[in-house]
Design a protein around this motif. Structure first.
Motif, PDB file in Angstrom:
ATOM      1  N   ILE A   1       0.668   4.249  -2.721  1.00 22.38           N
ATOM      2  CA  ILE A   1       0.400   5.649  -2.366  1.00 22.38           C
ATOM      3  C   ILE A   1       1.450   6.559  -2.975  1.00 22.38           C
ATOM      4  CG2 ILE A   1       0.383   7.290  -0.442  1.00 22.38           C
ATOM      5  CD1 ILE A   1      -0.926   5.082   1.254  1.00 22.38           C
TER       6      ILE A   1
ATOM      7  N   LEU B   1      -6.643   9.062  -3.821  1.00 24.36           N
ATOM      8  CA  LEU B   1      -5.532   9.386  -4.718  1.00 24.36           C
ATOM      9  C   LEU B   1      -5.838   8.995  -6.159  1.00 24.36           C
ATOM     10  CD1 LEU B   1      -2.500   8.330  -2.480  1.00 24.36           C
ATOM     11  CD2 LEU B   1      -3.210  10.648  -3.063  1.00 24.36           C
TER      12      LEU B   1
ATOM     13  N   LEU C   1      -6.244   5.201  -1.071  1.00 23.93           N
ATOM     14  CA  LEU C   1      -5.923   4.822  -2.449  1.00 23.93           C
ATOM     15  C   LEU C   1      -7.015   5.271  -3.405  1.00 23.93           C
ATOM     16  CD1 LEU C   1      -4.398   1.245  -2.045  1.00 23.93           C
ATOM     17  CD2 LEU C   1      -3.202   3.380  -2.561  1.00 23.93           C
TER      18      LEU C   1
ATOM     19  N   THR D   1       0.817  -1.213   0.000  1.00 23.82           N
ATOM     20  CA  THR D   1       0.000   0.000   0.000  1.00 23.82           C
ATOM     21  C   THR D   1       0.848   1.260   0.000  1.00 23.82           C
ATOM     22  OG1 THR D   1      -1.719  -1.179   1.221  1.00 23.82           O
ATOM     23  CG2 THR D   1      -1.849   1.217   1.197  1.00 23.82           C
TER      24      THR D   1
END
Length: 730
Positions: free
Chosen positions: A89, A183, A180, A85
């Motif tokens: 990111i 973003l 996520l 993750t």
């Protein structure tokens, strides 16, 4: 971040900055360290430093850096699909930086014979790279497995009683962190909105002109100039499915609803006048009730927030004493006089544009817009507070209690109240487009048969706080009688308020035309369906007569500025009176209403005589001859009424030795002399040209979309993310 120097040594750079420097030197950083990119994407992105490094490159240097830039972009795409993750990111934030900076050079790059996708992604591979990237983003948004990245997401399996995993679903249910998705949406919006930074538009007076053909657009269609938009069109099916899925989920919608609405709206405005836009097609046939309700919920929540802020400011001003009262009377309470309110109005342009597209394109949305929703829909949706960096895990989403304004309880009520606020000051640039868009939305709504059935339903009554502009010649109205009425009554109140409060030297002519058009559409529906609405029609008649009087008293100024348009406006107002005269028996609530109408016409007979003089004055003018002919025809019945009843009233006054008559005495004379009145039957009074966006409003919407995009660019900010909370996810 720089470490403090000691013993005269130079400060040490943060590790990620050193790695940025190595990348920008054009070195093949993976030769010496095969794990370079694995380590690089574990380090927190320093977006400020990275953007400065990119911005420091000249066009020549940027073109020379092309191969390394392509490699950098390719690695970002690769690590968006990673199993970690934190790497995902950082890859998404890095890619957002690349798009934000490189796309500012779009025009200049073309002058050097190169296309932006080739510069950023690579020649001959950009189609495949963009396809993989967009599908990865939609997979994140829809909680679908990423190729090679299934282990990073939480999997939920359905187990049988003996504990074995069943295969009810072949695909595992993925759950990606909300950051996520945020973003991913941010990257999609950056791909659409990134470009050359422009200075904020100066606030100032804006004028519209009355024309028979559309004016040329000021500035270019920024979406057409964006070379990445076609990739988003190709992947329309997956992107649209992802956005709709978010709107159907209350929790997801509360976190990402605003970005989803903006994204859908901008995608629907790409080449909308040149070719078939697949997003327009999908929005126009969308019948998913959960998605439509979610769409309306986001709009309602945003506009309600603005309404609450305005009401709170009013209450604070009233409680602050005499000085505030005086300043209110000279207009300091006008919406838009604070920087915060200006920014909110500017931000809400995107929400209004989304509402317009939904109302204009989708008939199914009308049933949502005009339907009484539960508090959970119209109140503030669940909100997820931003991570503050102090706790070890993200905060849990909470449901705020609905905050009603008055007793507003549907989306349309919220919108009508919002319109009453933003329409107050139509001189300022940040207000003019929003007020215009609000009236265009109301035009679309009042043209719709189903919407009208709801607007006029006596069993569906609401209370709306219609805000009134502070004016010197009238007292500030703190509140109304608090009664609930059909929505059509509130629309008449709204349009009446606009007419009364916008009789000004620099007349907002086109807004008045739209205002009269809304009234006309409501009356036409009432006439066709024989709806006798209980409404104080006298207030509307008085406003229309006062408006006519104001136009006549400033005829030279308005005709010199608006040319033949001013005759069109006057004719439109008179046609409303002709509808009352000719067809009032089908929609006025009682015979007494007819009596009151004739009383008002006779009482203000001088206005109609002045209009007749205006017709005679310009009847032989080659430019205005056709306009004055139509205006003269619209005066026939009105003047017949005044010429018939005036002598009767004078005769009654003479017989009864009364120089001044009471209203009731005049009404008695009117009732006694209907039989001898002769009027001309006028056809097509309920006819109007249906609203068409193209060509008349094409320029407006291109300019509005550009304004929304520029606003997104200026307000863009990277969210501070605490990566430690994701460090345990492998």
């Amino acid at each position: 971040m720089l470490r403090r120097a000691s013993d005269g040594k130079k400060p040490l750079k943060e590790k990620v900055l050193l790695l940025y420097d190595a990348i920008f030197k054009g070195e093949d950083v993976a030769l010496e360290n095969p794990n370079f990119w694995d380590e690089f994407f574990l380090l927190k992105t320093n977006v400020e430093y990275l953007e400065k490094k990119l911005e420091s490159l000249s066009i020549k240097d940027l073109i020379h850096f092309k191969d390394d830039l392509n490699r950098f972009f390719s690695k970002c795409s690769e690590y968006v699909l990673s199993e970690n993750t934190i790497r995902m990111i950082n890859a998404l934030q890095t890619m957002t930086c690349l798009f934000r900076v490189v796309m500012t050079h779009n025009d200049v790059i073309r002058e050097h014979g190169m296309e932006l996708p080739d510069l950023l992604i690579g020649t001959n591979i950009c189609d495949l790279q963009m396809q993989l990237l967009l599908r990865a983003l939609t997979a994140i948004l829809t909680n679908q497995p990423l190729e090679g990245a299934t282990s990073m997401a939480e999997k939920s399996y359905s187990k049988s009683e003996d504990g074995d995993v069943t295969d009810e679903d072949d695909e595992a249910t993925m759950t990606y962190p909300a950051v996520l998705k945020t973003l991913s949406l941010q990257l999609l919006l950056t791909i659409i909105c990134a470009g050359r930074k422009e200075s904020p538009e100066k606030s100032g007076k804006v004028k519209e002109t009355y024309i028979d053909s559309p004016q040329p657009t000021e500035g270019k269609d920024v979406l057409v100039l964006n070379p990445f938009m076609e990739f988003l069109m190709i992947e329309e099916q997956e992107i649209e499915r992802a956005l709709i899925q978010i709107l159907t989920d209350p929790i997801e919608r509360s976190k990402h609803g605003s970005n989803v609405l903006l994204l859908l709206t901008l995608l629907a405005n790409y080449r909308k006048y040149e070719s078939i836009n697949p997003y327009i097609m999908k929005i126009s046939v969308l019948d998913n009730e959960l998605a439509l309700n979610g769409f309306a919920s986001v709009i309602s929540s945003t506009l309600s927030s603005f309404n609450r802020q305005f009401v709170n400011k009013q209450e604070e001003s009233r409680s602050s004493g005499l000085f505030s009262t005086i300043t209110n009377m000279v207009g300091q309470m006008f919406i838009g006089d604070s920087d915060e309110q200006k920014q909110m109005i500017k931000t809400n342009e995107a929400v209004l544009l989304a509402l317009y597209e939904a109302v204009h394109l989708n008939r199914n949305f009308i049933s949502v817009l005009t339907h009484s929703h539960t508090d959970a829909l119209i109140g503030t949706p669940p909100t997820t507070p931003k991570f503050d960096g102090k706790s070890s895990s993200p905060n849990t989403p909470t449901i705020e209690l609905p905050m009603s304004i008055g007793t507003t309880n549907n989306v349309l009520c919220t919108f009508i109240q919002y319109t009453s606020i933003v329409m107050q000051d139509t001189k300022m640039k940040q207000n003019i487009s929003s007020a215009k868009l609000c009236f265009l939305i109301l035009t679309c709504i009042t043209e719709d048969q189903f919407a009208n059935s709801f607007l006029h339903d006596d069993n569906m009554v609401f209370h709306i706080n219609i805000h009134h502009m502070p004016m010197r010649h009238r007292k500030i109205r703190a509140s109304d009688d608090g009664k609930s009425r059909p929505l059509a009554c509130w629309l008449f109140d709204l349009t009446t308020e606009f007419l009364i409060s916008h009789m000004m030297k620099e007349l907002p002519f086109m807004q008045h035309m739209r205002c009269i058009g809304i009234i006309h559409r409501l009356m036409s529906y009432q006439k066709r369906c024989h709806i006798r609405m209980q409404y104080q029609w006298k207030e509307l008649w008085s406003a229309l007569l006062t408006f006519l009087k104001y136009i006549i008293s400033n005829e030279n100024n308005f005709i010199s500025h608006w040319k033949g348009g001013i005759f069109v406006l006057l004719t439109s107002v008179l046609n409303l009176f002709n509808m009352f005269i000719t067809h009032g028996d089908t929609f006025l609530p009682s015979p007494n209403s007819y009596d009151e109408l004739y009383y008002e016409i006779v009482r203000m007979s001088q206005i109609f005589e002045s209009l007749q003089s205006l017709v005679m004055k310009y009847s032989n003018h080659p430019e205005y001859k056709e306009f004055t002919y139509r205006l003269g025809n619209s005066l026939i019945n009105v003047r017949a009424i005044t010429r018939h009843f005036r002598p009767k009233i004078d005769e009654w006054s003479k017989e009864n030795n009364q120089n001044s008559l009471t209203e009731e005495e005049v009404l008695d004379v009117v009732r006694d002399n209907y039989d001898s009145l002769t009027l001309r039957l006028q056809d097509n009074l309920d006819h109007y040209d249906r609203y068409a966006e193209r060509p008349n409003e094409e320029s407006f919407f291109i300019t509005l979309v550009r304004s929304v995009i520029q606003s997104y660019r200026r307000n863009f900010a990277f969210e501070q993310i605490d990566l430690q909370q994701y460090s345990t996810i492998s």
